[in-house]
Scaffold this active site. Structure first.
Site, PDB file in Angstrom:
ATOM      1  N   HIS A  56       2.077   7.350  -0.265  1.00 19.66           N
ATOM      2  CA  HIS A  56       1.094   5.925   0.420  1.00 19.66           C
ATOM      3  C   HIS A  56      -0.286   5.431   0.543  1.00 19.66           C
ATOM      4  CE1 HIS A  56      -0.937   4.381   4.057  1.00 19.66           C
ATOM      5  NE2 HIS A  56      -0.235   4.438   4.622  1.00 19.66           N
ATOM      6  N   HIS A  79       0.633  -1.231   0.173  1.00 22.08           N
ATOM      7  CA  HIS A  79       0.236   0.083   0.425  1.00 22.08           C
ATOM      8  C   HIS A  79       0.311   1.497  -0.248  1.00 22.08           C
ATOM      9  CE1 HIS A  79       1.316  -0.042   3.950  1.00 22.08           C
ATOM     10  NE2 HIS A  79       0.726   1.010   3.977  1.00 22.08           N
TER      11      HIS A  79
END
Length: 163
Positions: free
Chosen positions: A83, A68
């Site tokens: 992110h 992620h």
């Protein structure tokens, strides 16, 4: 006087949009870790599609095992965190495909991560994607785009002046 005689030796890193989408102020990210700049200063983008490319020529210094997020280091040592979404670590990699490895050198525009945007919308609290400078101690100042729309390889989202 010195700069006038010898030219401007200022070190500047220009980051292009790694994602197509709506630009959001880091202070408006619905997560106090990012909005409070605890990870660093930067900008966020609300993605329109599931593609993340490198915003600058850099080295991949970290690929989170949950896919992620990843970290990049630029030629002047600026470290960036991209992110994808908020609380997406809880997805344990589901919905993400990473296309790079740690230690790999990438050019601006190289594909880093693809993700299933509809899956993330259904499973994560937000798909807002912060892009932050995590080693602010090296930064003299950061100029942020005033554009509301980010386009991959076109929109300069950040200009980072290195000390």
């Amino acid at each position: 006087m010195f700069k006038k005689l010898f030219g401007n030796k200022e070190k500047v890193e220009q980051l292009l949009a790694p994602i197509n989408g709506q630009v959001i102020n880091i202070e408006d990210v619905p997560d106090p870790v990012f909005s409070g700049k605890m990870m660093g200063d930067g900008i966020a983008i609300l993605p329109e599609e599931g593609l993340v490319v490198s915003p600058i020529d850099a080295e991949v210094i970290q690929v989170f095992h949950t896919k992620h997020a990843l970290g990049l280091r630029t030629k002047h040592g600026i470290e960036l965190l991209i992110h994808i979404g908020l609380e997406t670590v809880n997805l344990k990699g589901e919905g993400f495909e990473v296309h790079v490895t740690e230690g790999q050198r990438v050019k601006a525009g190289d594909k880093l991560v693809t993700f299933d945007i509809e899956f993330l919308k259904s499973k994560a609290p937000s798909i807002v994607t912060p892009i932050v400078v995590t080693n602010g101690d090296l930064v003299e100042k950061i100029e942020k785009t005033d554009s509301t729309q980010a386009n991959i390889k076109e929109t300069e989202i950040l200009k980072v002046y290195v000390k």
